[in-house]
Each structure stands twice: as C-alpha cells, then as structure tokens.
Design a protein around this motif. Structure first.
Motif, PDB file in Angstrom:
ATOM      1  N   GLN A   2       0.827  -1.206   0.000  1.00 51.15           N
ATOM      2  CA  GLN A   2       0.000   0.000   0.000  1.00 51.15           C
ATOM      3  C   GLN A   2       0.863   1.259   0.000  1.00 51.15           C
ATOM      4  O   GLN A   2       0.574   2.216  -0.718  1.00 51.15           O
ATOM      5  CB  GLN A   2      -0.931  -0.008   1.203  1.00 51.15           C
ATOM      6  CG  GLN A   2      -1.878   1.168   1.234  1.00 51.15           C
ATOM      7  CD  GLN A   2      -2.823   1.116   2.427  1.00 51.15           C
ATOM      8  OE1 GLN A   2      -2.788   0.189   3.210  1.00 51.15           O
ATOM      9  NE2 GLN A   2      -3.645   2.123   2.555  1.00 51.15           N
ATOM     10  N   CYS A   3       1.936   1.252   0.782  1.00 50.16           N
ATOM     11  CA  CYS A   3       2.826   2.416   0.839  1.00 50.16           C
ATOM     12  C   CYS A   3       3.495   2.666  -0.512  1.00 50.16           C
ATOM     13  O   CYS A   3       3.605   3.811  -0.960  1.00 50.16           O
ATOM     14  CB  CYS A   3       3.876   2.221   1.928  1.00 50.16           C
ATOM     15  SG  CYS A   3       3.190   2.279   3.587  1.00 50.16           S
ATOM     16  N   LYS A   4       3.933   1.590  -1.163  1.00 51.92           N
ATOM     17  CA  LYS A   4       4.564   1.733  -2.468  1.00 51.92           C
ATOM     18  C   LYS A   4       3.580   2.302  -3.488  1.00 51.92           C
ATOM     19  O   LYS A   4       3.913   3.206  -4.249  1.00 51.92           O
ATOM     20  CB  LYS A   4       5.074   0.377  -2.976  1.00 51.92           C
ATOM     21  CG  LYS A   4       6.335  -0.099  -2.329  1.00 51.92           C
ATOM     22  CD  LYS A   4       6.766  -1.392  -2.979  1.00 51.92           C
ATOM     23  CE  LYS A   4       7.993  -1.957  -2.312  1.00 51.92           C
ATOM     24  NZ  LYS A   4       8.423  -3.210  -2.955  1.00 51.92           N
ATOM     25  N   HIS A   6       0.963   4.089  -2.963  1.00 51.73           N
ATOM     26  CA  HIS A   6       0.694   5.489  -2.636  1.00 51.73           C
ATOM     27  C   HIS A   6       1.826   6.385  -3.122  1.00 51.73           C
ATOM     28  O   HIS A   6       1.596   7.429  -3.737  1.00 51.73           O
ATOM     29  CB  HIS A   6       0.495   5.645  -1.126  1.00 51.73           C
ATOM     30  CG  HIS A   6       0.196   7.054  -0.723  1.00 51.73           C
ATOM     31  ND1 HIS A   6       1.190   7.988  -0.486  1.00 51.73           N
ATOM     32  CD2 HIS A   6      -0.977   7.700  -0.538  1.00 51.73           C
ATOM     33  CE1 HIS A   6       0.635   9.138  -0.176  1.00 51.73           C
ATOM     34  NE2 HIS A   6      -0.677   8.994  -0.190  1.00 51.73           N
ATOM     35  N   ARG A   7       3.054   5.973  -2.852  1.00 49.42           N
ATOM     36  CA  ARG A   7       4.211   6.773  -3.264  1.00 49.42           C
ATOM     37  C   ARG A   7       4.247   6.923  -4.786  1.00 49.42           C
ATOM     38  O   ARG A   7       4.459   8.012  -5.306  1.00 49.42           O
ATOM     39  CB  ARG A   7       5.502   6.131  -2.764  1.00 49.42           C
ATOM     40  CG  ARG A   7       6.734   6.988  -3.041  1.00 49.42           C
ATOM     41  CD  ARG A   7       8.020   6.409  -2.499  1.00 49.42           C
ATOM     42  NE  ARG A   7       8.398   5.220  -3.238  1.00 49.42           N
ATOM     43  CZ  ARG A   7       8.533   3.999  -2.704  1.00 49.42           C
ATOM     44  NH1 ARG A   7       8.328   3.801  -1.425  1.00 49.42           N
ATOM     45  NH2 ARG A   7       8.877   2.975  -3.454  1.00 49.42           N
ATOM     46  N   TRP A   8       4.000   5.822  -5.514  1.00 48.69           N
ATOM     47  CA  TRP A   8       4.019   5.887  -6.972  1.00 48.69           C
ATOM     48  C   TRP A   8       2.899   6.782  -7.497  1.00 48.69           C
ATOM     49  O   TRP A   8       3.086   7.507  -8.472  1.00 48.69           O
ATOM     50  CB  TRP A   8       3.900   4.501  -7.568  1.00 48.69           C
ATOM     51  CG  TRP A   8       5.067   3.605  -7.265  1.00 48.69           C
ATOM     52  CD1 TRP A   8       6.342   3.978  -6.939  1.00 48.69           C
ATOM     53  CD2 TRP A   8       5.059   2.185  -7.256  1.00 48.69           C
ATOM     54  NE1 TRP A   8       7.130   2.873  -6.728  1.00 48.69           N
ATOM     55  CE2 TRP A   8       6.366   1.751  -6.921  1.00 48.69           C
ATOM     56  CE3 TRP A   8       4.096   1.223  -7.494  1.00 48.69           C
ATOM     57  CZ2 TRP A   8       6.716   0.414  -6.834  1.00 48.69           C
ATOM     58  CZ3 TRP A   8       4.447  -0.119  -7.404  1.00 48.69           C
ATOM     59  CH2 TRP A   8       5.741  -0.514  -7.076  1.00 48.69           C
ATOM     60  N   VAL A  10       1.563   9.367  -5.986  1.00 47.75           N
ATOM     61  CA  VAL A  10       1.903  10.760  -5.699  1.00 47.75           C
ATOM     62  C   VAL A  10       2.965  11.252  -6.684  1.00 47.75           C
ATOM     63  O   VAL A  10       2.871  12.371  -7.193  1.00 47.75           O
ATOM     64  CB  VAL A  10       2.392  10.908  -4.238  1.00 47.75           C
ATOM     65  CG1 VAL A  10       3.007  12.275  -3.999  1.00 47.75           C
ATOM     66  CG2 VAL A  10       1.252  10.657  -3.271  1.00 47.75           C
ATOM     67  N   GLU A  11       3.935  10.399  -6.978  1.00 44.38           N
ATOM     68  CA  GLU A  11       5.014  10.786  -7.884  1.00 44.38           C
ATOM     69  C   GLU A  11       4.528  10.981  -9.317  1.00 44.38           C
ATOM     70  O   GLU A  11       5.056  11.813 -10.046  1.00 44.38           O
ATOM     71  CB  GLU A  11       6.127   9.734  -7.851  1.00 44.38           C
ATOM     72  CG  GLU A  11       6.897   9.712  -6.558  1.00 44.38           C
ATOM     73  CD  GLU A  11       7.854   8.518  -6.455  1.00 44.38           C
ATOM     74  OE1 GLU A  11       7.891   7.677  -7.388  1.00 44.38           O
ATOM     75  OE2 GLU A  11       8.551   8.427  -5.429  1.00 44.38           O
ATOM     76  N   ASP A  12       3.537  10.197  -9.741  1.00 43.48           N
ATOM     77  CA  ASP A  12       3.044  10.264 -11.123  1.00 43.48           C
ATOM     78  C   ASP A  12       1.523  10.161 -11.105  1.00 43.48           C
ATOM     79  O   ASP A  12       0.965   9.073 -11.096  1.00 43.48           O
ATOM     80  CB  ASP A  12       3.650   9.126 -11.942  1.00 43.48           C
ATOM     81  CG  ASP A  12       3.210   9.140 -13.402  1.00 43.48           C
ATOM     82  OD1 ASP A  12       2.494  10.073 -13.810  1.00 43.48           O
ATOM     83  OD2 ASP A  12       3.594   8.204 -14.125  1.00 43.48           O
ATOM     84  N   SER A  13       0.842  11.320 -11.092  1.00 40.67           N
ATOM     85  CA  SER A  13      -0.617  11.338 -10.956  1.00 40.67           C
ATOM     86  C   SER A  13      -1.332  10.695 -12.143  1.00 40.67           C
ATOM     87  O   SER A  13      -2.481  10.297 -12.025  1.00 40.67           O
ATOM     88  CB  SER A  13      -1.117  12.768 -10.763  1.00 40.67           C
ATOM     89  OG  SER A  13      -0.809  13.540 -11.901  1.00 40.67           O
TER      90      SER A  13
END
Length: 110
Positions: A2-4, A6-8, A10-13
């Motif tokens: 889930q964290c990964k 989310h991070r991806w 945020v980095e690429d909408s």
C-alpha cells in the motif's frame, strides 16, 4: 504494498495501476489478508453479516471460503456490504470515536 502504491501515485498522478486488480484476487494476498482478519482481536465478534471470522474453521473450510471470495473478485460480482458504525467512548475522555463493524462475507450480484 500500500505504501509503495501510494508513493508511486503521488510521484506520477497519471500512472495507471492495471495489475493491482490481479494482486487483489491472488491467493497469496487473500491468505495474508485472512490471517490478519482472523488474528485480529475482533475476530470473535460477528459483523453485519452475522458471521465472525472465528466461526470459519481452519483448513479446508478456510480454503473453500477464500476460493469463493476469489471467484467473486475475479468475476467482479463482489459487492461489499456497508459497514455499520457505532460511536464508542474514547479511553480516559468524554469524547466519542467511530467504530466500524464490517462483514466477513459479501453477496454476489445475481
């Protein structure tokens, strides 16, 4: 995972996560999810569907149950029931907090 995700996101909408659906109904993911639910302190309490995780026996019954859930997910007939919410007192305070009472099972769209 889930964290990964989310991070991806945020980095690429504009990023699409097409393979996430395959992960959701993968037997290993379902098994880990079941272990978390079954091991939870609230596993002895029935949800709005009147089924408690503790009432589903070990072994063959769990494999059968997870197989049914997997088939519902794969066929996209899985429809979650609404979570029943109750307000319960916060420890050491006069404030209330929300408690969600979910289900173990789901129903299929005919």
């Amino acid at each position: 995972m889930q964290c990964k995700l989310h991070r991806w996101a945020v980095e690429d909408s504009g990023r699409r996560f097409d393979d996430v659906f395959n992960l959701v109904h993968h037997p290993d993911f379902l098994t880990v999810a079941w272990d978390r639910v079954h091991g939870n302190k609230g596993a002895r309490t029935a949800g709005v569907d009147r089924v408690s995780p503790a009432s589903i026996a070990e072994g063959v019954e769990v494999v059968e149950f997870l197989g049914q859930v997997r088939e519902q997910l794969k066929s996209r007939s899985f429809v979650p029931l609404p979570v029943r919410e109750r307000l319960i007192p916060k420890s050491g305070s006069s404030k209330l907090r929300r408690l969600g009472i979910p289900t173990v099972t789901a129903y299929s769209r005919g």
